[in-house]
Design a protein around this motif. Structure first.
Motif, mmCIF file in Angstrom:
data_model
loop_
_atom_site.group_PDB
_atom_site.id
_atom_site.type_symbol
_atom_site.label_atom_id
_atom_site.label_comp_id
_atom_site.label_asym_id
_atom_site.label_seq_id
_atom_site.Cartn_x
_atom_site.Cartn_y
_atom_site.Cartn_z
ATOM 1 N N ASP A 36 0.837 -1.202 0.000
ATOM 2 C CA ASP A 36 0.000 0.000 0.000
ATOM 3 C C ASP A 36 0.868 1.247 0.000
ATOM 4 O O ASP A 36 0.548 2.246 -0.658
ATOM 5 C CB ASP A 36 -0.913 0.017 1.221
ATOM 6 N N GLN A 37 1.965 1.220 0.735
ATOM 7 C CA GLN A 37 2.868 2.368 0.781
ATOM 8 C C GLN A 37 3.518 2.604 -0.579
ATOM 9 O O GLN A 37 3.716 3.745 -0.990
ATOM 10 C CB GLN A 37 3.940 2.146 1.844
ATOM 11 N N VAL A 38 3.845 1.497 -1.267
ATOM 12 C CA VAL A 38 4.427 1.621 -2.607
ATOM 13 C C VAL A 38 3.416 2.241 -3.569
ATOM 14 O O VAL A 38 3.733 3.183 -4.313
ATOM 15 C CB VAL A 38 4.874 0.236 -3.122
ATOM 16 N N LEU A 39 2.193 1.733 -3.533
ATOM 17 C CA LEU A 39 1.150 2.257 -4.415
ATOM 18 C C LEU A 39 0.819 3.709 -4.080
ATOM 19 O O LEU A 39 0.533 4.517 -4.967
ATOM 20 C CB LEU A 39 -0.105 1.392 -4.317
ATOM 21 N N GLU A 40 0.867 4.038 -2.795
ATOM 22 C CA GLU A 40 0.630 5.417 -2.378
ATOM 23 C C GLU A 40 1.626 6.368 -3.037
ATOM 24 O O GLU A 40 1.262 7.459 -3.488
ATOM 25 C CB GLU A 40 0.751 5.534 -0.856
ATOM 26 N N GLY A 41 2.885 5.947 -3.102
ATOM 27 C CA GLY A 41 3.906 6.790 -3.718
ATOM 28 C C GLY A 41 3.607 7.065 -5.182
ATOM 29 O O GLY A 41 3.759 8.210 -5.652
ATOM 30 N N TYR A 42 3.170 6.045 -5.912
ATOM 31 C CA TYR A 42 2.848 6.234 -7.335
ATOM 32 C C TYR A 42 1.613 7.125 -7.498
ATOM 33 O O TYR A 42 1.547 7.955 -8.414
ATOM 34 C CB TYR A 42 2.628 4.888 -8.018
ATOM 35 N N LEU A 43 0.636 6.956 -6.603
ATOM 36 C CA LEU A 43 -0.559 7.796 -6.689
ATOM 37 C C LEU A 43 -0.230 9.259 -6.404
ATOM 38 O O LEU A 43 -0.705 10.156 -7.102
ATOM 39 C CB LEU A 43 -1.615 7.301 -5.689
ATOM 40 N N ARG A 44 0.579 9.504 -5.398
ATOM 41 C CA ARG A 44 0.940 10.891 -5.081
ATOM 42 C C ARG A 44 1.716 11.528 -6.237
ATOM 43 O O ARG A 44 1.502 12.697 -6.572
ATOM 44 C CB ARG A 44 1.758 10.945 -3.790
ATOM 45 N N ALA A 45 2.610 10.743 -6.838
ATOM 46 C CA ALA A 45 3.365 11.266 -7.978
ATOM 47 C C ALA A 45 2.431 11.579 -9.144
ATOM 48 O O ALA A 45 2.580 12.600 -9.827
ATOM 49 C CB ALA A 45 4.431 10.264 -8.396
ATOM 50 N N LEU A 157 -5.285 7.635 -12.389
ATOM 51 C CA LEU A 157 -5.098 6.185 -12.357
ATOM 52 C C LEU A 157 -4.221 5.711 -13.519
ATOM 53 O O LEU A 157 -3.348 4.850 -13.339
ATOM 54 C CB LEU A 157 -6.455 5.481 -12.391
ATOM 55 N N LEU A 158 -4.433 6.265 -14.702
ATOM 56 C CA LEU A 158 -3.610 5.883 -15.860
ATOM 57 C C LEU A 158 -2.157 6.296 -15.667
ATOM 58 O O LEU A 158 -1.235 5.528 -15.986
ATOM 59 C CB LEU A 158 -4.168 6.524 -17.130
ATOM 60 N N MET A 159 -1.942 7.486 -15.137
ATOM 61 C CA MET A 159 -0.576 7.960 -14.920
ATOM 62 C C MET A 159 0.119 7.134 -13.838
ATOM 63 O O MET A 159 1.293 6.745 -13.988
ATOM 64 C CB MET A 159 -0.597 9.435 -14.526
ATOM 65 N N ALA A 160 -0.593 6.851 -12.747
ATOM 66 C CA ALA A 160 -0.011 6.048 -11.670
ATOM 67 C C ALA A 160 0.320 4.640 -12.159
ATOM 68 O O ALA A 160 1.367 4.071 -11.817
ATOM 69 C CB ALA A 160 -0.970 5.991 -10.483
ATOM 70 N N LEU A 170 14.731 3.289 -16.483
ATOM 71 C CA LEU A 170 15.425 4.516 -16.120
ATOM 72 C C LEU A 170 15.178 5.644 -17.118
ATOM 73 O O LEU A 170 15.326 6.819 -16.789
ATOM 74 C CB LEU A 170 16.933 4.261 -16.001
ATOM 75 N N SER A 171 14.813 5.304 -18.336
ATOM 76 C CA SER A 171 14.586 6.348 -19.345
ATOM 77 C C SER A 171 13.406 7.233 -18.977
ATOM 78 O O SER A 171 13.299 8.362 -19.452
ATOM 79 C CB SER A 171 14.337 5.713 -20.718
ATOM 80 N N LEU A 172 12.504 6.753 -18.089
ATOM 81 C CA LEU A 172 11.353 7.544 -17.691
ATOM 82 C C LEU A 172 11.741 8.702 -16.787
ATOM 83 O O LEU A 172 10.921 9.564 -16.495
ATOM 84 C CB LEU A 172 10.325 6.663 -16.972
ATOM 85 N N SER A 173 12.998 8.708 -16.342
ATOM 86 C CA SER A 173 13.429 9.830 -15.507
ATOM 87 C C SER A 173 13.353 11.151 -16.273
ATOM 88 O O SER A 173 13.310 12.215 -15.676
ATOM 89 C CB SER A 173 14.863 9.595 -15.020
ATOM 90 N N ARG A 174 13.325 11.069 -17.613
ATOM 91 C CA ARG A 174 13.215 12.283 -18.419
ATOM 92 C C ARG A 174 11.765 12.776 -18.508
ATOM 93 O O ARG A 174 11.503 13.861 -18.975
ATOM 94 C CB ARG A 174 13.757 12.029 -19.829
ATOM 95 N N GLY A 175 10.826 11.933 -18.060
ATOM 96 C CA GLY A 175 9.426 12.337 -18.024
ATOM 97 C C GLY A 175 8.685 11.993 -19.301
ATOM 98 O O GLY A 175 9.234 12.062 -20.390
ATOM 99 N N CYS A 176 7.425 11.576 -19.162
ATOM 100 C CA CYS A 176 6.585 11.284 -20.316
ATOM 101 C C CYS A 176 5.139 11.241 -19.849
ATOM 102 O O CYS A 176 4.864 11.049 -18.667
ATOM 103 C CB CYS A 176 6.981 9.970 -20.971
ATOM 104 N N THR A 177 4.228 11.399 -20.783
ATOM 105 C CA THR A 177 2.807 11.350 -20.477
ATOM 106 C C THR A 177 2.137 10.409 -21.461
ATOM 107 O O THR A 177 2.202 10.640 -22.675
ATOM 108 C CB THR A 177 2.164 12.749 -20.596
#
Length: 199
Positions: A36-45, A157-160, A170-177
Motif C-alpha cells: 500500500d505504501q508503494v502504491l501510495e507513492g505512485y498515486l501521489r506522484a 489512475l492511468l498515470m499512476a 530509467l529512461s522515464l526519468s526524463r518524463g513522459c505522459t
C-alpha cells in the motif's frame, strides 16, 4: 512565484483500492500493507503530475502562494483552481517586516480554470522592491476521491499505472505522459494556454 502545499492529503483519502483494482492486483498482494505504501507513492506522484499539467487542485487543501510582482495593479491570476477561500493576506518587505490585511478586502473572481484575485477597493496592495505578497488559501475540487472530476480521476489512475508498470525503466526519468492521459487532460491544458500563453 512560489506555491507551497502546506500539508499532504492523508493516505486514507487516496484511492488505493481503486488503484489496486485498476492494476488487477491479486488478493494476496492487495492485502499487503507494505505494498500500500508503494502504491501510495505512485498515486501521489501521479496526482502531482496531473495537477501540474492542468492547474487543477484535485483534493481540497491549504496552500501558501508567494508573489514578487503582480501581473497588473488591480488583478492577479491564481496559480491553480478552484480557489475556495483566502485565509491570509500579507505583504512582506525585503527586511522581513510584515503587514497583514483583512482577507475581506479581497475577492476571488470565480472561473473554473483561471480564477483571479482582486481587491474590493481598487488596486492590490503595492509589493515593495525585494518584497513579496504572501497569500494563504484553501483550494481544490474534492474532499474525497469520489468527488474528483471523472476525467481527472481516470487520468490519475492511468498515470499512476504507467509509473508502476515502468518503474524499472530509467529512461522515464526524463518524463513522459501516456496518450490516454494527454487526451483526458487536453481540455484543461487548452484553456490554460489561451488564458495564460503557456501550458
Amino acid at each position: 512565484m512560489i506555491l507551497i502545499e502546506e500539508y499532504q492529503t492523508p493516505q486514507s483519502s487516496l484511492p488505493i483500492e481503486h488503484f489496486k483494482a485498476h492494476l488487477h492486483l491479486g488478493s494476496g498482494f492487495s492485502e499487503d500493507a507494505v505494498q500500500d505504501q508503494v502504491l501510495e507513492g505512485y498515486l501521489r506522484a501521479a496526482i502531482s503530475a496531473i495537477e501540474g499539467r492542468t492547474g487543477q487542485a484535485l483534493y481540497a487543501r491549504d496552500f501558501e502562494w508567494s508573489v514578487g510582482a503582480w501581473e497588473s495593479p488591480d488583478s492577479q491570476q491564481f496559480p491553480l483552481s478552484p480557489v475556495r477561500t483566502i485565509t491570509e493576506f500579507k505583504i512582506v518587505k525585503a527586511n522581513g517586516d510584515e503587514t497583514s490585511f483583512d482577507v475581506g478586502q479581497f475577492q476571488i473572481v470565480t472561473d473554473s480554470m483561471s480564477p483571479v484575485l482582486r481587491s474590493l477597493s481598487g488596486s492590490l496592495p503595492t509589493i515593495p522592491e525585494g518584497g513579496k505578497a504572501v497569500v494563504r488559501m484553501y483550494a481544490g475540487s474534492a474532499s474525497q476521491w469520489s468527488d474528483v472530476p471523472p476525467d481527472l480521476a481516470q487520468a490519475v489512475l492511468l498515470m499512476a499505472a504507467h509509473y508502476y508498470e515502468y518503474r524499472s525503466d530509467l529512461s522515464l526519468s526524463r518524463g513522459c505522459t501516456p496518450f490516454g492521459v494527454t487526451a483526458l487532460i487536453e481540455r484543461y491544458r487548452t484553456i490554460r494556454i489561451s488564458m495564460r500563453g503557456t501550458a
